[in-house]
Design an enzyme around this catalytic site. Structure first.
Site, PDB file in Angstrom:
ATOM      1  N   HIS A   1      -3.573   0.525  -2.822  1.00  0.00           N
ATOM      2  CA  HIS A   1      -4.521   1.109  -1.644  1.00  0.00           C
ATOM      3  C   HIS A   1      -5.896   1.252  -2.312  1.00  0.00           C
ATOM      4  O   HIS A   1      -6.210   1.839  -3.076  1.00  0.00           O
ATOM      5  CB  HIS A   1      -4.035   2.568  -1.405  1.00  0.00           C
ATOM      6  CG  HIS A   1      -4.747   3.357  -0.536  1.00  0.00           C
ATOM      7  ND1 HIS A   1      -4.752   3.169   0.750  1.00  0.00           N
ATOM      8  CD2 HIS A   1      -5.605   4.263  -0.679  1.00  0.00           C
ATOM      9  CE1 HIS A   1      -5.545   4.066   1.580  1.00  0.00           C
ATOM     10  NE2 HIS A   1      -6.239   4.584   0.689  1.00  0.00           N
TER      11      HIS A   1
ATOM     12  N   ASP B   1       0.804  -1.186  -0.041  1.00  0.00           N
ATOM     13  CA  ASP B   1       0.112  -0.136   0.051  1.00  0.00           C
ATOM     14  C   ASP B   1       0.704   1.243   0.102  1.00  0.00           C
ATOM     15  O   ASP B   1       1.573   1.590   0.883  1.00  0.00           O
ATOM     16  CB  ASP B   1      -0.909  -0.077   1.280  1.00  0.00           C
ATOM     17  CG  ASP B   1      -1.977   1.087   1.236  1.00  0.00           C
ATOM     18  OD1 ASP B   1      -1.780   1.939   0.798  1.00  0.00           O
ATOM     19  OD2 ASP B   1      -3.034   0.837   1.891  1.00  0.00           O
TER      20      ASP B   1
END
Length: 361
Positions: free
Chosen positions: A320, A289
């Site tokens: 993400h 992420d």
């Protein structure tokens, strides 16, 4: 296939391992560019929803006469889902109020499966009128509490569930901690959550992510520049060059009651009361992420090892709020979240039968 479920051993954890292990979504197809998490992030942030879903907006007045908006998702053809006892799924956008294509697709998937999806919009976000010169801080759950109380009154016999996206998870986690066993939720899920708000703002974000959201937030705030000018320096707000600058100007450098950045986060950290949470929460996170930051410093692993209510589904790749797979609008993360809610309902029904407990009214 390489997802891991990190949690404290329990009967519920065993049930989730079995249920998620059988899920086709977790063994499904792969994104053709798995090593480009920033591209995944940008696609999810900027790609418009197809088809454009239909929503019915309801404005809910708070005790101080402020307004939040509830957008009931009724699908691309205006078809409402669910019945009186169908689960109500509260969708919480990120902290800037951006309703992404991914969040809408999750709502549509839930609608197809008989849920009643509704999007929570904070004051002044996503076209919600701002009737007071007060915005909702990062981790202040007062407005969310009022909205959940209303949903419980409107659907008294339906299970109430909540799922948040990205930085919007700070609000959901703060609510669960403050409310404890009185949260009125049956279960919750966080997709790519931000666990440590202050660290996240101070570390900075990829500009591909930060600038679109900063522009989106400034556009919304500019509509209320005159009324907000009573409490904050709007010129400084609109000149902010980062989400941190904007957050600090809006909530710390206020004219009536200025406060320090440290004090602000004492009151708004998502995990400040996490030990009081008493609702099962699935946190779906990716090790790559680019927005949350390095997993070693941004994931509270000890929380998942010690709390019986928190479950971390960790995958090596997914970006993400991405978790994409081949096919338009396909996201295996959405399927995993809906499978988690199904497994939770199944487990609770089995526990009621085993203990001979009457179903809660």
């Amino acid at each position: 296939g390489r997802c891991r479920l990190l949690c404290k051993p329990s009967a519920l954890a065993q049930h989730l391992v079995r249920s998620l292990g059988r899920s086709v979504a977790l063994r499904g197809g792969h994104w053709p560019w798995p090593r480009w998490p920033r591209l995944q992030m940008l696609q999810g942030l900027l790609q418009p929803p197809e088809p454009e879903p239909v929503v019915t907006r309801e404005l809910l007045q708070m005790p101080d006469t402020g307004l939040v908006a509830l957008d009931w998702l009724v699908g691309p053809w205006g078809v409402a889902g669910g019945g009186g006892s169908s689960p109500v799924l509260l969708l919480i956008p990120n902290a800037t109020g951006k309703v992404t294509e991914g969040l809408l697709q999750l709502g549509l998937r839930a609608l197809e499966r008989g849920f009643i999806p509704v999007i929570f919009n904070r004051r002044g976000h996503n076209g919600c009128p701002l009737t007071t010169p007060w915005l909702q801080p990062f981790g202040d759950p007062r407005d969310l509490r009022e909205a959940i109380t209303y949903l419980r009154c409107r659907h008294p016999s339906a299970p109430l569930l909540a799922v948040s996206e990205g930085s919007g998870s700070g609000l959901l986690l703060a609510y669960l901690g403050e409310s404890g066993s009185s949260s009125r939720l049956a279960a919750a899920a966080c997709i790519s959550p931000i666990f440590r708000g202050r660290d996240w703002f101070e570390a900075g974000m990829p500009w591909l992510y930060e600038w679109p959201l900063l522009l989106h937030l400034k556009q919304g705030l500019s509509r209320y520049a005159r009324s907000l000018a009573e409490v904050v320096d709007m010129d400084k707000v609109l000149r902010s060059r980062s989400l941190r600058d904007l957050e600090e100007t809006l909530f710390c450098r206020t004219k009536p009651r200025p406060t320090s950045w440290e004090t602000y986060w004492d009151r708004n950290e998502p995990l400040r009361d996490v030990d009081e949470a008493a609702v099962p929460v699935l946190c779906l996170c990716s090790a790559d992420d680019p927005v949350r930051g390095a997993a070693a410093r941004s994931l509270p692993l000890e929380l998942f090892r010690t709390s019986p209510y928190f479950f971390l589904l960790l995958t090596p790749r997914g970006g993400h709020c991405g978790f994409p797979q081949r096919g338009p609008g396909r996201c295996w993360g959405h399927e995993a979240v809906l499978e988690y809610f199904r497994a939770m309902a199944e487990f609770l029904r089995a526990e009621e039968r085993r203990k001979g407990l009457p179903r809660p009214r």
